[in-house]
Scaffold this active site. Structure first.
Site, short mmCIF file in Angstrom:
data_model
loop_
_atom_site.label_atom_id
_atom_site.label_comp_id
_atom_site.label_asym_id
_atom_site.label_seq_id
_atom_site.Cartn_x
_atom_site.Cartn_y
_atom_site.Cartn_z
N LYS A 24 32.23 27.03 1.94
CA LYS A 24 32.38 25.59 1.72
C LYS A 24 33.73 25.14 2.22
O LYS A 24 34.75 25.74 1.84
CB LYS A 24 32.23 25.27 0.23
CG LYS A 24 32.23 23.79 -0.06
CD LYS A 24 32.96 23.43 -1.36
CE LYS A 24 34.42 23.20 -1.12
NZ LYS A 24 35.17 22.78 -2.31
N ARG A 49 28.41 24.82 4.08
CA ARG A 49 28.33 23.39 3.77
C ARG A 49 29.69 22.72 3.81
O ARG A 49 30.72 23.40 3.86
CB ARG A 49 27.68 23.19 2.40
CG ARG A 49 28.44 23.85 1.27
CD ARG A 49 27.66 23.84 -0.03
NE ARG A 49 28.42 24.48 -1.07
CZ ARG A 49 29.22 23.84 -1.94
NH1 ARG A 49 29.33 22.53 -1.89
NH2 ARG A 49 29.90 24.51 -2.83
N ALA A 100 40.14 47.32 -3.33
CA ALA A 100 38.90 46.91 -3.96
C ALA A 100 39.17 46.47 -5.39
O ALA A 100 39.93 47.11 -6.11
CB ALA A 100 37.90 48.06 -3.94
N LYS A 120 8.93 -1.01 2.89
CA LYS A 120 8.22 -0.08 3.77
C LYS A 120 9.02 0.35 4.99
O LYS A 120 9.08 1.54 5.31
CB LYS A 120 6.90 -0.74 4.22
CG LYS A 120 6.13 0.08 5.22
CD LYS A 120 4.72 -0.40 5.37
CE LYS A 120 4.62 -1.72 6.06
NZ LYS A 120 3.21 -2.10 6.27
N ASN A 170 0.93 1.85 6.85
CA ASN A 170 0.69 1.02 5.67
C ASN A 170 0.65 1.85 4.39
O ASN A 170 0.78 1.31 3.31
CB ASN A 170 -0.61 0.25 5.82
CG ASN A 170 -0.56 -0.67 7.04
OD1 ASN A 170 0.29 -1.55 7.13
ND2 ASN A 170 -1.44 -0.43 7.99
N SER A 219 36.71 44.98 -1.03
CA SER A 219 35.53 44.53 -1.75
C SER A 219 35.90 44.01 -3.13
O SER A 219 36.76 44.56 -3.80
CB SER A 219 34.55 45.69 -1.92
OG SER A 219 34.08 46.07 -0.65
N ARG A 242 0.80 -1.22 0.00
CA ARG A 242 0.00 0.00 0.00
C ARG A 242 0.83 1.28 0.00
O ARG A 242 0.32 2.36 -0.22
CB ARG A 242 -0.96 -0.01 1.21
CG ARG A 242 -2.13 -0.97 1.04
CD ARG A 242 -2.84 -1.24 2.35
NE ARG A 242 -2.15 -2.24 3.16
CZ ARG A 242 -2.51 -2.60 4.40
NH1 ARG A 242 -3.54 -2.01 4.98
NH2 ARG A 242 -1.84 -3.52 5.06
N ASP A 273 6.62 -1.77 11.23
CA ASP A 273 5.88 -0.63 10.71
C ASP A 273 5.05 0.09 11.77
O ASP A 273 4.12 0.80 11.45
CB ASP A 273 4.98 -1.07 9.53
CG ASP A 273 3.87 -2.02 9.95
OD1 ASP A 273 3.91 -2.54 11.09
OD2 ASP A 273 2.96 -2.25 9.13
C1 UD1 Z 1 -1.29 -6.84 11.53
C2 UD1 Z 1 -2.19 -7.76 12.38
C3 UD1 Z 1 -3.44 -6.99 12.79
C4 UD1 Z 1 -3.04 -5.73 13.54
C5 UD1 Z 1 -2.05 -4.89 12.71
C6 UD1 Z 1 -1.51 -3.78 13.58
C7 UD1 Z 1 -1.82 -10.01 11.52
C8 UD1 Z 1 -2.38 -11.11 10.69
N1 UD1 Z 1 -2.56 -8.92 11.60
O1 UD1 Z 1 -2.03 -6.52 10.36
O2 UD1 Z 1 -4.25 -7.82 13.62
O3 UD1 Z 1 -4.19 -4.98 13.84
O4 UD1 Z 1 -0.93 -5.68 12.27
O5 UD1 Z 1 -0.65 -2.91 12.88
O6 UD1 Z 1 -0.78 -10.17 12.09
N2 UD1 Z 1 5.28 -9.32 8.05
C9 UD1 Z 1 6.28 -10.23 7.86
N3 UD1 Z 1 6.02 -11.34 7.14
C10 UD1 Z 1 4.82 -11.62 6.60
C11 UD1 Z 1 3.78 -10.66 6.82
C12 UD1 Z 1 4.04 -9.53 7.53
O7 UD1 Z 1 7.41 -10.04 8.32
O8 UD1 Z 1 4.66 -12.66 5.98
C13 UD1 Z 1 5.58 -8.10 8.82
C14 UD1 Z 1 5.37 -6.83 8.01
O9 UD1 Z 1 6.57 -6.44 7.37
C15 UD1 Z 1 4.96 -5.83 9.07
C16 UD1 Z 1 4.30 -6.68 10.14
O10 UD1 Z 1 4.71 -8.02 9.90
O11 UD1 Z 1 6.07 -5.16 9.63
C17 UD1 Z 1 2.75 -6.60 10.08
O12 UD1 Z 1 2.35 -7.02 8.78
P1 UD1 Z 1 1.21 -6.26 7.97
O13 UD1 Z 1 1.05 -6.94 6.66
O14 UD1 Z 1 1.46 -4.82 7.97
O15 UD1 Z 1 -0.05 -6.62 8.88
P2 UD1 Z 1 -1.39 -5.82 9.03
O16 UD1 Z 1 -2.28 -6.15 7.90
O17 UD1 Z 1 -1.11 -4.40 9.30
CA CA Z 2 0.68 -3.11 9.26
#
Ligand code: UD1
Ligand code: CA
Length: 462
Positions: free
Chosen positions: A360, A342, A432, A22, A236, A414, A15, A111
């Site tokens: 600089k 800078r 100058a 991300k 997201n 100057s 997204r 995230d």
């Molecule tokens: C997730 C939760 C949701 C919660 C929300 C809060 C799940 C199924 N859902 O949803 O209940 O309300 O976070 O922010 O857990 N990631 C991986 N591997 C994967 C999938 C995701 O490492 O296979 C990581 C992503 O990079 C991210 C985190 O897990 O940092 C959450 O994944 P994301 O896809 O953002 O989950 P949400 O849909 O936000």
């Molecule tokens: Ca998320």
């Protein structure tokens, strides 16, 4: 108590509509994953592990760098999740690495950058004092769209979490959401993860399902509902990134004011995460302080200025619309308005750089001045040097850069062109408009090409 932190950061972040993973997007000058590392480290964990996948090499590199920079003594490791099959699957990737580790696993989302260490402490305290097998952090979101909802049992105990996409219309009315932050006892976590199935709208292994399974198997599951929903914001989309940045800014500026900095207009003051500012300094509206900028006490940063990786001692004034990048200003120095410093420009105590002056890779000694319309590049100025308006160090011959040295007390008239390499001796003066191509001995006046009368002009008709 042994605490391991696991940061989930393998997802693509579809997204965001970005070519960059991300968690590498920046908020207040620090990648999202860096914010999460910092929060994790405030809990003194024995180890921090990141699960990486999408653009895993770059995410791993940034994560390990951030960790090394912030806490070189805390072991950091990464595990790869090659296919992103859900958050439950992501945690399983760390199983081998965690073999033989006991204690608690704190699972964080790469995230969710605004979370504070205090909130996590509250989560861990509840987890340990009530001896839960798993404890989840939740909050009431004004708009819970997209989040997993917390379905409570009749008596209010935790029941299960249902993802937005799988939720019924009635469940979508629930405003208590899963923050995606959990404390798990390692011993009971992995057996529960094995039982998760991908029977849901996304066909993924959902980590929240582990809570339901633990509870079903007779383990106590706790919920800590946090009041500040802004802290729990998951990024997201770009819009959420901007919202989180606004909240972070508000928090950072509030902290600065609490610590004795005057901020005239918090709404238009942009201060990065790592910036520090001393007491009684004043920030005027519309200033940006970013990177590793350090500002001392009693400094004034006026409107429209940007300081990036700048180091200011005490009593420094930066007047309107000045840019200071990777440079150092000693005590009492003054810059601007409309100045540009800078690449390791260095103003020693009391030095002044005024309107439309670019500096600089140069040093101005104590109380030296360049007040108007000049370029100083690759120059070293002694103390009490005066640079007249329009002076230019001609430092570039088309191939190489050359140095200019101006010794203590010299006065540059100057519009002098200093053709480098060149040295102006102590106490010397240039007239100058001089074009100086040879070294000038101490206490000597040099002057170039005075204009002479060529002809009388006709009286202009108007
Ligand atoms: C997730 C939760 C949701 C919660 C929300 C809060 C799940 C199924 N859902 O949803 O209940 O309300 O976070 O922010 O857990 N990631 C991986 N591997 C994967 C999938 C995701 O490492 O296979 C990581 C992503 O990079 C991210 C985190 O897990 O940092 C959450 O994944 P994301 O896809 O953002 O989950 P949400 O849909 O936000
Ligand atoms: Ca998320």
């Amino acid at each position: 108590m042994n605490l391991t932190v696991l940061i989930l950061a393998a997802g693509q972040g579809t997204r965001m509509k970005s070519r960059r993973a991300k968690v590498l997007h920046e908020l207040a000058g620090r990648p999202l994953i860096g914010h999460v590392c910092r929060t994790a480290l405030s809990l003194s964990p024995s180890r921090v592990i990141a699960v990486v996948g999408h653009q895993g090499e770059s995410v791993a590199e940034v994560f390990l760098n951030e960790m090394k920079h912030m806490a070189p003594d805390v072991p950091a490791a990464t595990v790869f999740q090659h296919e992103q099959r859900g958050t439950g699957h992501a945690v399983r990737m760390a199983e081998a690495l965690l073999a033989g580790t006991d204690g608690t696993l704190l699972v964080l989302s790469g995230d969710v950058p605004l979370l504070t260490g205090e909130t996590l402490k509250t989560l861990l305290d509840a987890h340990h004092s009530d001896k839960y097998a798993a404890t989840v952090l939740t909050t009431e979101m004004p708009d819970p769209t997209g989040y997993g909802r917390v379905v409570r049992e009749v008596i209010g105990d935790f029941g299960h979490i249902v993802e937005h996409r799988d939720a019924s219309p009635a469940e979508r009315e629930i405003r208590e959401i899963n923050a995606g932050i959990y404390a798990f006892e390692i011993a009971t976590l992995f057996p529960a993860l094995e039982k998760i199935t991908p029977a849901n709208a996304q066909g993924e292994y959902y980590l929240p399902d582990a809570l339901k399974i633990l509870k079903h198997d007779g383990h106590p599951v706790g919920v800590v509902c946090h009041h500040a929903h802004e802290e729990i914001l998951g990024i997201n989309s770009r819009a959420e990134l901007a919202a989180a940045a606004a909240y972070f800014r508000h928090r950072k500026v509030s902290e600065l004011m609490r610590d004795g900095v005057t901020v005239i207009d918090p709404a238009t003051t942009y201060v990065d995460a790592d910036v520090t500012i001393g007491m009684d300094s004043v920030l005027y509206p519309n200033v940006t302080l970013d990177g590793a900028t350090v500002v001392g006490e009693n400094c004034r940063i006026h409107s429209g200025s940007r300081l990036s990786n700048a180091t200011l001692a005490d009593n420094v004034t930066v007047k309107e619309h000045s840019l200071v990048f990777d440079s150092r200003l000693d005590t009492g120095a003054t810059v601007g308005p409309f100045a540009h410093l800078r690449m390791n420009a260095h103003l020693r105590a009391g030095a002044v750089v005024g309107n439309f002056v670019e500096v600089k890779k140069s040093t101005l000694g104590e109380k030296s001045k360049a007040m108007h319309l000049s370029y100083l590049g690759d120059a070293t100025l002694g103390d009490r040097v005066n640079i007249g308006a329009g002076t230019i160090t001609c430092n570039y011959d088309g191939k190489n850069k050359h140095a200019t040295v101006i010794e203590d007390g010299a006065k540059i008239g100057s519009d002098t062109m200093l053709v480098a390499p060149v040295t102006i001796g102590a106490g010397a003066m240039t007239g100058a408009g001089s074009v100086v191509t040879k070294d000038v001995p101490e206490h000597t006046l040099v002057a170039g090409v005075p204009a002479t009368v060529k002809k009388k002009l006709d009286t202009p008709t108007q």
